[in-house]
Design a protein around this motif. Structure first.
Motif, mmCIF file in Angstrom:
data_model
loop_
_atom_site.group_PDB
_atom_site.id
_atom_site.type_symbol
_atom_site.label_atom_id
_atom_site.label_comp_id
_atom_site.label_asym_id
_atom_site.label_seq_id
_atom_site.Cartn_x
_atom_site.Cartn_y
_atom_site.Cartn_z
ATOM 1 N N PHE A 1 7.201 -10.258 -15.305
ATOM 2 C CA PHE A 1 7.423 -9.632 -14.666
ATOM 3 C C PHE A 1 7.881 -7.919 -15.164
ATOM 4 O O PHE A 1 9.245 -7.209 -15.730
ATOM 5 N N HIS A 2 6.906 -7.488 -14.899
ATOM 6 C CA HIS A 2 6.810 -5.412 -15.172
ATOM 7 C C HIS A 2 6.982 -4.761 -14.036
ATOM 8 O O HIS A 2 6.061 -5.119 -12.738
ATOM 9 N N CYS A 3 7.807 -3.792 -13.960
ATOM 10 C CA CYS A 3 6.909 -2.982 -12.873
ATOM 11 C C CYS A 3 7.460 -1.597 -12.866
ATOM 12 O O CYS A 3 8.883 -1.504 -13.859
ATOM 13 N N PRO A 4 7.085 -0.554 -12.859
ATOM 14 C CA PRO A 4 7.655 1.194 -13.639
ATOM 15 C C PRO A 4 9.292 0.725 -12.300
ATOM 16 O O PRO A 4 9.351 0.645 -10.796
ATOM 17 N N SER A 5 10.070 2.306 -13.093
ATOM 18 C CA SER A 5 11.299 1.941 -12.058
ATOM 19 C C SER A 5 10.994 3.150 -10.564
ATOM 20 O O SER A 5 12.035 3.152 -10.251
ATOM 21 N N LYS A 6 10.173 3.321 -10.721
ATOM 22 C CA LYS A 6 9.363 4.536 -9.532
ATOM 23 C C LYS A 6 8.350 4.295 -8.994
ATOM 24 O O LYS A 6 7.517 3.739 -9.572
ATOM 25 N N PRO A 7 8.871 4.342 -7.421
ATOM 26 C CA PRO A 7 9.690 5.017 -6.935
ATOM 27 C C PRO A 7 10.286 4.094 -6.338
ATOM 28 O O PRO A 7 10.533 3.432 -6.832
ATOM 29 N N GLU A 8 12.124 4.236 -5.877
ATOM 30 C CA GLU A 8 12.782 3.456 -5.578
ATOM 31 C C GLU A 8 12.056 2.372 -4.458
ATOM 32 O O GLU A 8 11.672 2.550 -3.763
ATOM 33 N N GLY A 9 12.788 1.275 -4.636
ATOM 34 C CA GLY A 9 12.884 -0.269 -4.173
ATOM 35 C C GLY A 9 11.422 -0.028 -4.971
ATOM 36 O O GLY A 9 9.919 -1.846 -3.891
ATOM 37 N N PHE A 10 10.522 -0.572 -6.144
ATOM 38 C CA PHE A 10 9.122 -0.620 -5.988
ATOM 39 C C PHE A 10 9.163 -1.842 -6.248
ATOM 40 O O PHE A 10 8.171 -2.985 -5.774
ATOM 41 N N SER A 11 10.104 -2.267 -7.216
ATOM 42 C CA SER A 11 10.403 -3.420 -8.272
ATOM 43 C C SER A 11 10.748 -4.685 -6.523
ATOM 44 O O SER A 11 9.554 -5.528 -6.978
ATOM 45 N N GLU A 12 11.329 -4.489 -5.982
ATOM 46 C CA GLU A 12 11.697 -4.890 -4.958
ATOM 47 C C GLU A 12 10.014 -5.617 -3.774
ATOM 48 O O GLU A 12 9.492 -6.980 -3.836
ATOM 49 N N VAL A 13 9.343 -4.891 -3.202
ATOM 50 C CA VAL A 13 8.269 -4.571 -2.851
ATOM 51 C C VAL A 13 7.008 -5.511 -3.780
ATOM 52 O O VAL A 13 6.217 -6.615 -3.363
ATOM 53 N N LEU A 14 6.966 -5.171 -5.108
ATOM 54 C CA LEU A 14 6.052 -5.771 -5.605
ATOM 55 C C LEU A 14 5.869 -7.298 -6.210
ATOM 56 O O LEU A 14 5.422 -8.362 -6.247
ATOM 57 N N ALA A 15 7.557 -7.874 -6.588
ATOM 58 C CA ALA A 15 7.747 -9.320 -6.460
ATOM 59 C C ALA A 15 7.079 -9.855 -5.744
ATOM 60 O O ALA A 15 6.679 -10.985 -6.195
ATOM 61 N N VAL B 1 1.130 -1.075 0.159
ATOM 62 C CA VAL B 1 0.211 -0.675 -0.295
ATOM 63 C C VAL B 1 0.699 1.119 -0.267
ATOM 64 O O VAL B 1 0.742 1.713 -0.624
ATOM 65 N N ASP B 2 1.664 0.908 0.828
ATOM 66 C CA ASP B 2 3.015 2.827 1.004
ATOM 67 C C ASP B 2 3.257 3.007 -0.395
ATOM 68 O O ASP B 2 3.741 3.570 -0.857
ATOM 69 N N MET B 3 3.320 1.871 -0.980
ATOM 70 C CA MET B 3 4.994 1.874 -2.197
ATOM 71 C C MET B 3 3.800 2.568 -3.345
ATOM 72 O O MET B 3 4.470 3.217 -4.011
ATOM 73 N N LEU B 4 2.551 1.937 -3.345
ATOM 74 C CA LEU B 4 1.830 2.442 -4.595
ATOM 75 C C LEU B 4 1.387 3.926 -3.899
ATOM 76 O O LEU B 4 1.171 4.136 -5.158
ATOM 77 N N MET B 5 0.732 4.324 -2.716
ATOM 78 C CA MET B 5 0.726 5.438 -2.577
ATOM 79 C C MET B 5 1.465 6.310 -3.039
ATOM 80 O O MET B 5 1.897 7.953 -2.728
ATOM 81 N N GLY B 6 3.074 5.879 -2.762
ATOM 82 C CA GLY B 6 4.563 6.368 -3.361
ATOM 83 C C GLY B 6 4.104 6.350 -4.846
ATOM 84 O O GLY B 6 4.981 8.179 -5.144
ATOM 85 N N PHE B 7 3.467 6.238 -5.793
ATOM 86 C CA PHE B 7 3.724 5.893 -6.956
ATOM 87 C C PHE B 7 3.162 6.813 -7.014
ATOM 88 O O PHE B 7 3.177 8.242 -8.165
ATOM 89 N N PHE B 8 1.305 7.017 -7.033
ATOM 90 C CA PHE B 8 0.811 7.740 -7.456
ATOM 91 C C PHE B 8 0.797 10.069 -6.700
ATOM 92 O O PHE B 8 0.650 10.051 -7.262
ATOM 93 N N ASP B 9 1.591 10.019 -5.553
ATOM 94 C CA ASP B 9 2.662 10.543 -4.894
ATOM 95 C C ASP B 9 3.285 11.760 -6.028
ATOM 96 O O ASP B 9 3.932 12.802 -6.002
ATOM 97 N N LEU B 10 4.153 10.780 -7.521
ATOM 98 C CA LEU B 10 4.985 11.341 -8.169
ATOM 99 C C LEU B 10 4.434 12.481 -8.501
ATOM 100 O O LEU B 10 3.281 12.754 -8.926
ATOM 101 N N THR B 11 5.275 13.629 -9.721
ATOM 102 C CA THR B 11 3.908 14.238 -10.295
ATOM 103 C C THR B 11 3.705 13.554 -11.613
ATOM 104 O O THR B 11 4.319 12.368 -12.323
#
Length: 363
Positions: free
Chosen positions: A163-177, A109-119
């Motif tokens: 497996f795909h994942c956005p490159s932002k925010p940092e650490g997204f790929s590890e948490v998602l996988a 949840v926190d990682m995805l909130m971080g994605f939506f908080d990107l510009t």
């Protein structure tokens, strides 16, 4: 059932598909926003469209996942029977004791909130065009065909078999996988129990749906506060493609399920998953387990995020009713076969409208 009808056509504005489309999050954070733009405005056609809380005697089923691996045959038999009843009566159920740590769910949840908080500019790097693109960020459902826009932003990511994942925010790929891996195991475990509940071998669905190469997609929906929630819609009534959808959220309600001829509010259980049967489980079961209409409503105070993992067959699998569930004229096949890939492309090119795409493969 009462339907949701767009009213944007009553306003003298350009067709939404021709508007420059920004995110709902940016719109909601506008300091001068006191009402919604007309191309987000819906109205309901009947008072029966109002949602209610479930009756105590008919509440959403709860499945204890741990019992599916019980060495006690009576416990396992009971949970398989409970799954059958949940799929047949509701098409939705809560799953507890699923083995996914609370910290892992919160990190997602926190990682995805971080994605939506990107510009907005950063998120536009991940805009996709096609339903099968690896990563797609956007708003509404499909702005090229939506007659009225939905009050949501989304991120859709294909996570299996590739497996795909956005490159932002940092650490997204590890948490998602890590997250999608454990939820995929949960989905396959549930499908074994569901297969058994249909009178099939436990591994039947896994084998014929080619689950080793299954399409698993994460969809994160962001529903910001809306100044006129009674006019807007997060997502309209629809069913889900695929076999099973597994959902968690950030504790803010908004999901409503059509059950017993009325809309029922689904209150989240902390640390539980909400699971619903998809269109392709309906096809495979020859209509015994039906996909169910559901919708998302919005509020004027809190941001809701829902994180969905859709679990489908492989893209090349032609989904048809199981032969064991078809028996001559008295129980003939009710659906024609269609490749999952073709179904997805048809779904994405259509206006989101109930179960209209599934209806096209009914005989």
């Amino acid at each position: 059932m009462a339907t949701v009808c767009p009213v944007a056509s009553l306003h003298q504005e350009a067709n939404p598909s021709r508007l420059k489309v920004g995110s709902v999050k940016t719109l909601a954070e506008s300091s001068n926003l006191t009402s919604i733009p007309s191309h987000y405005a819906f109205t309901t056609s009947a008072s029966s469209d109002q949602a209610v809380h479930s009756d105590h005697d008919d509440s959403i089923p709860v499945i204890d996942f741990s019992l599916l691996s019980s060495s006690n045959p009576d416990q396992r038999h009971k949970v398989v029977s409970d799954l059958a009843k949940a799929c047949q009566d509701w098409g939705f159920f809560m799953v507890i004791n699923h083995g996914v740590p609370e910290g892992q769910m919160k990190a997602m949840v926190d990682m995805l909130m971080g994605f939506f908080d990107l510009t907005e500019e950063e998120k536009r790097e991940f805009e996709g065009k096609h339903v099968l693109d690896g990563i797609r960020w956007g708003t509404s459902f499909n702005t090229s065909v939506d007659k009225v826009f939905f009050w949501r932003d989304y991120l859709k990511v294909r996570v299996h078999p590739k497996f795909h994942c956005p490159s932002k925010p940092e650490g997204f790929s590890e948490v998602l996988a890590e997250y999608v891996g454990v939820v995929r195991k949960l989905a396959r475990g549930l499908l074994k129990g569901i297969s058994e509940s249909l009178g099939l071998e436990p591994g039947y669905i896994d084998e014929v749906m080619n689950m080793d190469s299954s399409l698993q997609r994460l969809t994160a929906n962001l529903y910001p506060p809306c100044p006129q929630p009674e006019l807007a819609m997060g997502m309209p009534p629809h069913s889900d493609h695929g076999l099973l959808t597994i959902l968690m959220q950030n504790g803010i309600g908004g999901l409503q399920v059509h059950h017993g001829g009325k809309w029922v509010k689904i209150d989240p259980i902390p640390n539980a998953f909400l699971v619903n049967t998809g269109d392709h489980l309906e096809i495979m079961s020859n209509g015994k387990y039906k996909s169910v209409l559901h919708r998302a409503v919005v509020n004027n105070k809190d941001t809701r995020i829902s994180i969905i993992l859709s679990n489908g067959p492989s893209l090349d699998t032609v989904v048809t009713p199981a032969e064991q569930l078809v028996d001559g004229e008295s129980n003939r096949a009710m659906y024609i076969g269609m490749k999952y890939k073709d179904f997805l492309e048809l779904h994405q090119s259509s206006v989101l409208d109930g179960k209209s795409v599934l209806e096209r493969v009914k005989i």
